[in-house]
Design a protein around this motif. Structure first.
Motif, PDB file in Angstrom:
ATOM      1  N   PRO A 234      -3.927   6.271  -1.837  1.00 29.97           N
ATOM      2  CA  PRO A 234      -4.850   5.701  -2.824  1.00 29.97           C
ATOM      3  C   PRO A 234      -4.159   4.803  -3.842  1.00 29.97           C
ATOM      4  O   PRO A 234      -2.998   5.027  -4.200  1.00 29.97           O
ATOM      5  CB  PRO A 234      -5.450   6.940  -3.478  1.00 29.97           C
ATOM      6  CG  PRO A 234      -5.347   8.007  -2.431  1.00 29.97           C
ATOM      7  CD  PRO A 234      -4.045   7.730  -1.744  1.00 29.97           C
TER       8      PRO A 234
ATOM      9  N   GLY B 190      -5.427  -2.006  -0.843  1.00 28.27           N
ATOM     10  CA  GLY B 190      -6.879  -1.961  -0.718  1.00 28.27           C
ATOM     11  C   GLY B 190      -7.474  -0.953  -1.687  1.00 28.27           C
ATOM     12  O   GLY B 190      -6.998   0.179  -1.789  1.00 28.27           O
ATOM     13  N   VAL B 191      -8.520  -1.348  -2.388  1.00 26.86           N
ATOM     14  CA  VAL B 191      -9.146  -0.471  -3.386  1.00 26.86           C
ATOM     15  C   VAL B 191      -9.726   0.782  -2.738  1.00 26.86           C
ATOM     16  O   VAL B 191      -9.741   1.863  -3.347  1.00 26.86           O
ATOM     17  CB  VAL B 191     -10.230  -1.241  -4.164  1.00 26.86           C
ATOM     18  CG1 VAL B 191     -11.029  -0.321  -5.069  1.00 26.86           C
ATOM     19  CG2 VAL B 191      -9.597  -2.366  -4.987  1.00 26.86           C
ATOM     20  N   LEU B 192     -10.180   0.677  -1.498  1.00 35.15           N
ATOM     21  CA  LEU B 192     -10.827   1.806  -0.825  1.00 35.15           C
ATOM     22  C   LEU B 192      -9.856   2.635   0.021  1.00 35.15           C
ATOM     23  O   LEU B 192     -10.282   3.501   0.777  1.00 35.15           O
ATOM     24  CB  LEU B 192     -11.970   1.287   0.054  1.00 35.15           C
ATOM     25  CG  LEU B 192     -13.035   0.446  -0.655  1.00 35.15           C
ATOM     26  CD1 LEU B 192     -14.116   0.010   0.323  1.00 35.15           C
ATOM     27  CD2 LEU B 192     -13.636   1.194  -1.835  1.00 35.15           C
ATOM     28  N   ASP B 193      -8.574   2.394  -0.131  1.00 36.73           N
ATOM     29  CA  ASP B 193      -7.558   3.118   0.634  1.00 36.73           C
ATOM     30  C   ASP B 193      -7.595   4.604   0.311  1.00 36.73           C
ATOM     31  O   ASP B 193      -7.433   5.010  -0.838  1.00 36.73           O
ATOM     32  CB  ASP B 193      -6.175   2.539   0.289  1.00 36.73           C
ATOM     33  CG  ASP B 193      -5.066   3.024   1.206  1.00 36.73           C
ATOM     34  OD1 ASP B 193      -5.245   4.049   1.880  1.00 36.73           O
ATOM     35  OD2 ASP B 193      -4.003   2.369   1.217  1.00 36.73           O
ATOM     36  N   GLN B 194      -7.830   5.438   1.320  1.00 35.55           N
ATOM     37  CA  GLN B 194      -7.823   6.882   1.131  1.00 35.55           C
ATOM     38  C   GLN B 194      -6.555   7.534   1.691  1.00 35.55           C
ATOM     39  O   GLN B 194      -6.346   8.729   1.503  1.00 35.55           O
ATOM     40  CB  GLN B 194      -9.054   7.499   1.811  1.00 35.55           C
ATOM     41  CG  GLN B 194     -10.363   7.056   1.190  1.00 35.55           C
ATOM     42  CD  GLN B 194     -10.471   7.452  -0.275  1.00 35.55           C
ATOM     43  OE1 GLN B 194     -10.255   8.611  -0.626  1.00 35.55           O
ATOM     44  NE2 GLN B 194     -10.788   6.489  -1.138  1.00 35.55           N
TER      45      GLN B 194
ATOM     46  N   ASP C  26      -7.628  -5.914  -2.485  1.00 34.46           N
ATOM     47  CA  ASP C  26      -8.835  -6.240  -1.737  1.00 34.46           C
ATOM     48  C   ASP C  26      -9.884  -5.227  -2.163  1.00 34.46           C
ATOM     49  O   ASP C  26      -9.746  -4.027  -1.912  1.00 34.46           O
ATOM     50  CB  ASP C  26      -8.553  -6.146  -0.241  1.00 34.46           C
ATOM     51  CG  ASP C  26      -9.755  -6.532   0.618  1.00 34.46           C
ATOM     52  OD1 ASP C  26     -10.891  -6.502   0.100  1.00 34.46           O
ATOM     53  OD2 ASP C  26      -9.550  -6.838   1.804  1.00 34.46           O
ATOM     54  N   SER C  27     -10.937  -5.693  -2.831  1.00 32.33           N
ATOM     55  CA  SER C  27     -11.942  -4.787  -3.396  1.00 32.33           C
ATOM     56  C   SER C  27     -12.693  -4.010  -2.326  1.00 32.33           C
ATOM     57  O   SER C  27     -13.287  -2.974  -2.617  1.00 32.33           O
ATOM     58  CB  SER C  27     -12.925  -5.570  -4.264  1.00 32.33           C
ATOM     59  OG  SER C  27     -13.579  -6.565  -3.495  1.00 32.33           O
ATOM     60  N   MET C  28     -12.670  -4.497  -1.086  1.00 35.67           N
ATOM     61  CA  MET C  28     -13.333  -3.810   0.018  1.00 35.67           C
ATOM     62  C   MET C  28     -12.316  -3.343   1.064  1.00 35.67           C
ATOM     63  O   MET C  28     -12.681  -2.954   2.168  1.00 35.67           O
ATOM     64  CB  MET C  28     -14.362  -4.734   0.677  1.00 35.67           C
ATOM     65  CG  MET C  28     -15.476  -5.192  -0.266  1.00 35.67           C
ATOM     66  SD  MET C  28     -16.437  -3.802  -0.933  1.00 35.67           S
ATOM     67  CE  MET C  28     -17.244  -3.236   0.550  1.00 35.67           C
TER      68      MET C  28
ATOM     69  N   PHE D  19      -9.297  -1.177   2.955  1.00 35.44           N
ATOM     70  CA  PHE D  19      -8.864   0.194   3.185  1.00 35.44           C
ATOM     71  C   PHE D  19      -7.338   0.204   3.302  1.00 35.44           C
ATOM     72  O   PHE D  19      -6.665  -0.511   2.571  1.00 35.44           O
ATOM     73  CB  PHE D  19      -9.564   0.764   4.426  1.00 35.44           C
ATOM     74  CG  PHE D  19     -11.045   0.972   4.223  1.00 35.44           C
ATOM     75  CD1 PHE D  19     -11.528   2.164   3.720  1.00 35.44           C
ATOM     76  CD2 PHE D  19     -11.949  -0.054   4.518  1.00 35.44           C
ATOM     77  CE1 PHE D  19     -12.898   2.353   3.506  1.00 35.44           C
ATOM     78  CE2 PHE D  19     -13.309   0.126   4.321  1.00 35.44           C
ATOM     79  CZ  PHE D  19     -13.783   1.329   3.816  1.00 35.44           C
ATOM     80  N   HIS D  20      -6.785   1.010   4.199  1.00 33.60           N
ATOM     81  CA  HIS D  20      -5.332   1.151   4.300  1.00 33.60           C
ATOM     82  C   HIS D  20      -4.745  -0.007   5.098  1.00 33.60           C
ATOM     83  O   HIS D  20      -4.932  -0.086   6.301  1.00 33.60           O
ATOM     84  CB  HIS D  20      -4.984   2.481   4.956  1.00 33.60           C
ATOM     85  CG  HIS D  20      -3.521   2.822   4.883  1.00 33.60           C
ATOM     86  ND1 HIS D  20      -2.859   3.018   3.695  1.00 33.60           N
ATOM     87  CD2 HIS D  20      -2.592   3.003   5.856  1.00 33.60           C
ATOM     88  CE1 HIS D  20      -1.593   3.319   3.935  1.00 33.60           C
ATOM     89  NE2 HIS D  20      -1.402   3.304   5.233  1.00 33.60           N
TER      90      HIS D  20
ATOM     91  N   TRP E 219       0.813  -1.219   0.000  1.00 34.79           N
ATOM     92  CA  TRP E 219       0.000   0.000   0.000  1.00 34.79           C
ATOM     93  C   TRP E 219       0.847   1.271   0.000  1.00 34.79           C
ATOM     94  O   TRP E 219       0.666   2.174   0.798  1.00 34.79           O
ATOM     95  CB  TRP E 219      -1.038  -0.011   1.122  1.00 34.79           C
ATOM     96  CG  TRP E 219      -0.579  -0.441   2.505  1.00 34.79           C
ATOM     97  CD1 TRP E 219      -0.175   0.372   3.532  1.00 34.79           C
ATOM     98  CD2 TRP E 219      -0.513  -1.766   3.030  1.00 34.79           C
ATOM     99  NE1 TRP E 219       0.149  -0.363   4.637  1.00 34.79           N
ATOM    100  CE2 TRP E 219      -0.052  -1.684   4.365  1.00 34.79           C
ATOM    101  CE3 TRP E 219      -0.785  -3.034   2.497  1.00 34.79           C
ATOM    102  CZ2 TRP E 219       0.142  -2.806   5.175  1.00 34.79           C
ATOM    103  CZ3 TRP E 219      -0.575  -4.153   3.309  1.00 34.79           C
ATOM    104  CH2 TRP E 219      -0.129  -4.030   4.624  1.00 34.79           C
TER     105      TRP E 219
END
Length: 233
Positions: A158, A151-155, A193-195, A197-198, A130
């Motif tokens: 990103p 992770g796809v949803l990592d803010q 991972d489509s769901m 995060f970080h 990441w």
């Protein structure tokens, strides 16, 4: 986040790589930045890259004692450590200066900070957990094989491309880097991972899984048998 942490957090990673035949080394780099000014974090990335470069010069200088084959040096980390690792591969002095004019005069050159060693090094691959790096610095001549997890949803870092903060430099995460590598016929393995995060595959079991994958990936480079892939979990 370039704010805290220490090399001891990577002990399990190193033990797992060592079990698989690698000489594994974990480092500290300088921490801290003014969190009221997001642009100050860029300077923290630069300082960390200076320290990573100093550590790599030390590794090469002591390679015989540590039984290290300097033809096969790899780098990696997670989050800020991965940002540091990617920067070490991709971001040159000139590219830093283009993004942050005056950074060399402010903080000193990338390759002479930390020790007086002059040893050179060449990295053959990266274990990217990441991470992200300056998009403008990712040039074909710098590309090395990569195994990445994101992770796809990592803010926080990103997976795609965008500014690190409003109006700041443009960074690219693991997904964009993977596409760049494939477009230039450089071996790349990305697990997303489509769901997620970080951070993903945390804890010793998750770390062991990622290290096992990375060790196999790096060994495939020894045998010139590397295969690119993209896993969604």
């Amino acid at each position: 986040g370039f704010k805290g942490g220490s090399k001891e957090s990577m002990t399990n990673y190193c033990m797992e790589f060592a079990k698989r035949g690698f000489v594994a080394i974990t480092i500290n780099y300088r921490l801290g930045w003014d969190q009221s000014d997001p642009s100050d974090q860029v300077l923290a990335v630069y300082r960390a890259q200076q320290d990573a470069n100093a550590a790599l010069r030390f590794v090469v200088a002591n390679a015989n004692q540590a039984r290290i084959d300097t033809d096969w040096l790899f780098i990696g980390g997670s989050s800020a450590g991965s940002v540091t690792s990617l920067s070490t591969i991709y971001v040159s002095q000139e590219e830093w200066e283009a993004e942050v004019p005056g950074i060399t005069a402010l903080l000193g050159p990338l390759n002479t900070s930390g020790n007086n060693l002059t040893n050179s090094f060449e990295l053959q691959g990266i274990f990217n957990n990441w991470g992200m790096t300056l998009d403008n610095a990712i040039n074909p001549e710098d590309m090395v094989p990569s195994i990445a997890f994101h992770g796809v949803l990592d803010q926080t870092t990103p997976i795609g491309t965008g500014p690190g903060y409003p109006g700041g430099p443009i960074y690219s995460g693991s997904g964009t880097i993977h596409n760049y590598l494939l477009a230039n016929n450089v071996c790349s393995a990305l697990t997303v991972d489509s769901m997620g995060f970080h951070g993903l595959y945390r804890g010793n079991e998750g770390e062991d899984y990622r290290v096992s994958r990375a060790a196999c990936f790096f060994k495939s480079l020894f045998c010139e048998d590397c295969s690119s892939n993209y896993f969604v979990e």
